[in-house]
Design a protein around this motif. Sequence first.
Motif, mmCIF file in Angstrom:
data_model
loop_
_atom_site.group_PDB
_atom_site.id
_atom_site.type_symbol
_atom_site.label_atom_id
_atom_site.label_comp_id
_atom_site.label_asym_id
_atom_site.label_seq_id
_atom_site.Cartn_x
_atom_site.Cartn_y
_atom_site.Cartn_z
ATOM 1 N N TRP A 37 -1.773 -20.696 -14.340
ATOM 2 C CA TRP A 37 -1.307 -20.316 -13.075
ATOM 3 C C TRP A 37 -2.664 -20.173 -12.208
ATOM 4 O O TRP A 37 -2.771 -19.846 -11.041
ATOM 5 N N ASP A 38 -3.837 -20.257 -12.922
ATOM 6 C CA ASP A 38 -5.068 -20.019 -12.181
ATOM 7 C C ASP A 38 -5.449 -20.920 -11.243
ATOM 8 O O ASP A 38 -5.906 -20.718 -10.105
ATOM 9 N N SER A 39 -4.703 -22.245 -11.442
ATOM 10 C CA SER A 39 -4.921 -23.323 -10.180
ATOM 11 C C SER A 39 -4.121 -22.735 -8.845
ATOM 12 O O SER A 39 -4.518 -23.252 -8.071
ATOM 13 N N ASP A 40 -3.319 -21.794 -9.222
ATOM 14 C CA ASP A 40 -2.379 -21.467 -7.834
ATOM 15 C C ASP A 40 -3.392 -20.311 -7.007
ATOM 16 O O ASP A 40 -2.732 -19.733 -6.081
ATOM 17 N N THR A 41 -4.404 -19.714 -7.486
ATOM 18 C CA THR A 41 -5.105 -18.773 -6.880
ATOM 19 C C THR A 41 -5.423 -19.091 -5.455
ATOM 20 O O THR A 41 -6.126 -20.024 -4.970
ATOM 21 N N GLY A 42 -5.090 -18.114 -4.487
ATOM 22 C CA GLY A 42 -5.551 -18.464 -3.104
ATOM 23 C C GLY A 42 -4.520 -19.336 -2.356
ATOM 24 O O GLY A 42 -4.652 -19.350 -1.013
ATOM 25 N N ALA A 43 -3.533 -19.542 -2.907
ATOM 26 C CA ALA A 43 -2.357 -20.279 -2.138
ATOM 27 C C ALA A 43 -1.649 -19.451 -1.254
ATOM 28 O O ALA A 43 -1.203 -19.755 -0.176
ATOM 29 N N THR A 44 -1.530 -18.202 -1.674
ATOM 30 C CA THR A 44 -0.740 -17.147 -0.777
ATOM 31 C C THR A 44 -1.427 -17.003 0.538
ATOM 32 O O THR A 44 -1.052 -17.004 1.835
ATOM 33 N N THR A 45 -3.004 -16.815 0.433
ATOM 34 C CA THR A 45 -3.721 -16.589 1.517
ATOM 35 C C THR A 45 -3.913 -17.964 2.376
ATOM 36 O O THR A 45 -3.641 -17.738 3.641
ATOM 37 N N ALA A 46 -3.761 -18.968 1.809
ATOM 38 C CA ALA A 46 -3.679 -20.363 2.441
ATOM 39 C C ALA A 46 -2.163 -20.247 3.490
ATOM 40 O O ALA A 46 -2.138 -20.813 4.622
ATOM 41 N N GLU A 47 -1.297 -19.986 2.773
ATOM 42 C CA GLU A 47 0.229 -19.943 3.413
ATOM 43 C C GLU A 47 0.318 -19.034 4.509
ATOM 44 O O GLU A 47 0.813 -19.346 5.699
ATOM 45 N N TYR A 48 -0.280 -17.615 4.276
ATOM 46 C CA TYR A 48 -0.597 -16.808 5.463
ATOM 47 C C TYR A 48 -1.295 -17.419 6.581
ATOM 48 O O TYR A 48 -0.841 -17.262 7.717
ATOM 49 N N ALA A 49 -2.373 -18.119 6.206
ATOM 50 C CA ALA A 49 -3.184 -18.539 7.439
ATOM 51 C C ALA A 49 -2.419 -19.703 8.033
ATOM 52 O O ALA A 49 -2.610 -19.487 9.487
ATOM 53 N N ILE A 50 -1.794 -20.589 7.553
ATOM 54 C CA ILE A 50 -1.110 -21.644 8.385
ATOM 55 C C ILE A 50 -0.109 -20.813 8.939
ATOM 56 O O ILE A 50 0.256 -21.342 10.153
ATOM 57 N N THR A 51 0.820 -19.875 8.417
ATOM 58 C CA THR A 51 1.653 -19.261 9.233
ATOM 59 C C THR A 51 0.942 -18.463 10.546
ATOM 60 O O THR A 51 1.767 -18.687 11.491
ATOM 61 N N THR A 52 -0.029 -17.925 10.475
ATOM 62 C CA THR A 52 -0.519 -17.046 11.377
ATOM 63 C C THR A 52 -0.917 -18.163 12.657
ATOM 64 O O THR A 52 -0.950 -17.716 13.799
ATOM 65 N N LEU A 53 -1.615 -19.353 12.006
ATOM 66 C CA LEU A 53 -1.904 -20.535 13.150
ATOM 67 C C LEU A 53 -0.692 -21.014 13.795
ATOM 68 O O LEU A 53 -0.676 -21.164 15.151
ATOM 69 N N ALA A 54 0.214 -21.015 13.248
ATOM 70 C CA ALA A 54 1.548 -21.799 13.848
ATOM 71 C C ALA A 54 1.999 -20.702 14.727
ATOM 72 O O ALA A 54 2.609 -21.059 15.843
ATOM 73 N N ALA A 55 2.039 -19.263 14.362
ATOM 74 C CA ALA A 55 2.953 -18.226 15.316
ATOM 75 C C ALA A 55 1.772 -18.011 16.590
ATOM 76 O O ALA A 55 2.166 -17.911 17.554
ATOM 77 N N CYS A 56 0.475 -18.258 16.361
ATOM 78 C CA CYS A 56 -0.298 -18.246 17.429
ATOM 79 C C CYS A 56 -0.009 -19.374 18.350
ATOM 80 O O CYS A 56 -0.141 -19.286 19.597
ATOM 81 N N GLY A 57 0.057 -20.551 17.925
ATOM 82 C CA GLY A 57 0.016 -21.832 18.789
ATOM 83 C C GLY A 57 1.478 -21.508 19.489
ATOM 84 O O GLY A 57 1.571 -21.883 20.537
ATOM 85 N N PHE A 58 2.626 -21.066 18.905
ATOM 86 C CA PHE A 58 3.821 -20.895 19.481
ATOM 87 C C PHE A 58 3.740 -19.672 20.546
ATOM 88 O O PHE A 58 4.156 -20.124 21.542
ATOM 89 N N ALA A 59 2.921 -18.814 20.325
ATOM 90 C CA ALA A 59 2.672 -17.842 21.293
ATOM 91 C C ALA A 59 2.024 -18.473 22.470
ATOM 92 O O ALA A 59 2.293 -18.047 23.689
ATOM 93 N N ALA A 60 0.923 -19.105 22.240
ATOM 94 C CA ALA A 60 0.239 -19.786 23.455
ATOM 95 C C ALA A 60 1.245 -20.599 24.270
ATOM 96 O O ALA A 60 1.202 -20.935 25.350
ATOM 97 N N LEU A 61 1.912 -21.469 23.606
ATOM 98 C CA LEU A 61 3.032 -22.286 24.265
ATOM 99 C C LEU A 61 4.153 -21.560 25.147
ATOM 100 O O LEU A 61 4.312 -21.845 26.201
ATOM 101 N N LEU A 62 4.450 -20.278 24.387
ATOM 102 C CA LEU A 62 5.366 -19.366 25.219
ATOM 103 C C LEU A 62 4.681 -18.904 26.262
ATOM 104 O O LEU A 62 5.270 -18.754 27.436
ATOM 105 N N VAL A 63 3.417 -18.329 26.367
ATOM 106 C CA VAL A 63 2.735 -18.080 27.415
ATOM 107 C C VAL A 63 2.620 -19.050 28.530
ATOM 108 O O VAL A 63 2.943 -18.827 29.652
ATOM 109 N N VAL A 64 2.409 -20.152 28.083
ATOM 110 C CA VAL A 64 2.414 -21.171 29.302
ATOM 111 C C VAL A 64 3.595 -21.452 29.994
ATOM 112 O O VAL A 64 3.727 -21.680 31.082
#
Length: 81
Positions: A31-58
């Motif tokens: 399982w060592d090779s999976d270290t940091g995957a959760t952080t990357a998933e949170y980062a991608i989800t956060t970026l997607a949420a920010c993009g959606f929020a920006a689109l909603l504001v427009v």
Amino acid sequence: MTTTSPPPEIEDPPTGQIEPVADHNEIDQFWDSDTGATTAEYAITTLAACGFAALLVVVLKSEPIKELITGVISTALGLGS
């Protein structure tokens, strides 16, 4: 209607009972090779949420949407005709 998927194609499937692992280092190494995957998933989800929020504001800043929302609120508060 039920559907079933075909069994996985494994070259050498286990035939007997699977024994528990006595050395947990093997599991940790697996399982060592999976270290940091959760952080990357949170980062991608956060970026997607920010993009959606920006689109909603427009969209919400557009004049037709402002008028629509104002009309809905006015009607809901009993200020409309």
